[in-house]
Design an enzyme around this catalytic site. Structure first.
Site, PDB file in Angstrom:
ATOM      1  N   CYS A  11     -60.122  -8.488  -4.473  1.00  0.00           N
ATOM      2  CA  CYS A  11     -61.485  -8.058  -4.163  1.00  0.00           C
ATOM      3  C   CYS A  11     -61.697  -6.721  -4.876  1.00  0.00           C
ATOM      4  O   CYS A  11     -60.792  -6.217  -5.532  1.00  0.00           O
ATOM      5  CB  CYS A  11     -61.753  -7.985  -2.666  1.00  0.00           C
ATOM      6  SG  CYS A  11     -60.852  -6.735  -1.756  1.00  0.00           S
ATOM      7  N   CYS A  85     -64.888  -9.921  -6.832  1.00  0.00           N
ATOM      8  CA  CYS A  85     -64.450  -8.971  -7.865  1.00  0.00           C
ATOM      9  C   CYS A  85     -65.193  -9.186  -9.173  1.00  0.00           C
ATOM     10  O   CYS A  85     -64.993  -8.461 -10.134  1.00  0.00           O
ATOM     11  CB  CYS A  85     -62.944  -9.037  -8.081  1.00  0.00           C
ATOM     12  SG  CYS A  85     -62.354 -10.539  -8.857  1.00  0.00           S
ATOM     13  N   CYS A  89     -61.777 -10.112 -12.978  1.00  0.00           N
ATOM     14  CA  CYS A  89     -60.594 -10.950 -12.838  1.00  0.00           C
ATOM     15  C   CYS A  89     -60.324 -11.706 -14.130  1.00  0.00           C
ATOM     16  O   CYS A  89     -61.185 -12.449 -14.600  1.00  0.00           O
ATOM     17  CB  CYS A  89     -60.779 -11.951 -11.702  1.00  0.00           C
ATOM     18  SG  CYS A  89     -61.014 -11.170 -10.116  1.00  0.00           S
TER      19      CYS A  89
END
Length: 135
Positions: A11, A85, A89
């Site tokens: 996150c 996120c 990522c």
């Protein structure tokens, strides 16, 4: 090389959702799964309401610290669970990805974090059942 699956929870701040998810998976899976968590912009400390909500169910996450998402950590994980996120990522072919839409516990009191904690438990239980077949 380990035979057990590895799961990475990501996150933004690695202070609430991903820490609670990692805490649940460690608690429920024991040594059957390697558990990791990280954030695209880690906070200085874990969300206090998340710590208290997890303490209420007997899981201590006070020893965890928010960590910066490293390319290698994602690359070495079998399953990557993202929780808001965004594009931070990295994507690797052959990895299993899930994006869990969960409320962010940032700035919320423990009463508001409990339903998030419980939703995470339900999702972690389903993930674990899929990853580890019990005899």
């Amino acid at each position: 090389m380990s035979d057990k699956p590895s799961v990475l929870f990501v996150c933004v701040h690695n202070a609430g959702r991903s820490q609670m998810a990692a805490g649940w998976l460690r608690h429920l899976a024991g040594d059957a799964v390697e558990v990791r968590s990280a954030g695209s912009e880690p906070a200085e400390q874990i969300n206090r309401s998340a710590v208290e909500a997890m303490r209420e169910v007997g899981i201590d996450i006070t020893g965890q610290t928010p960590k910066k998402l490293a390319y290698e950590t994602a690359e070495d994980s079998d399953v990557i669970i993202t929780m808001g996120c965004g594009d931070a990522c990295p994507v690797f072919p052959g990895k299993r990805y899930e994006d869990w839409k969960l409320d962010d516990p940032a700035g919320k009191d423990v009463e508001a974090v409990r339903p998030i904690r419980d939703e995470i438990r339900t999702r972690v239980e389903a993930l674990l059942a899929d990853l580890v077949q019990k005899p």
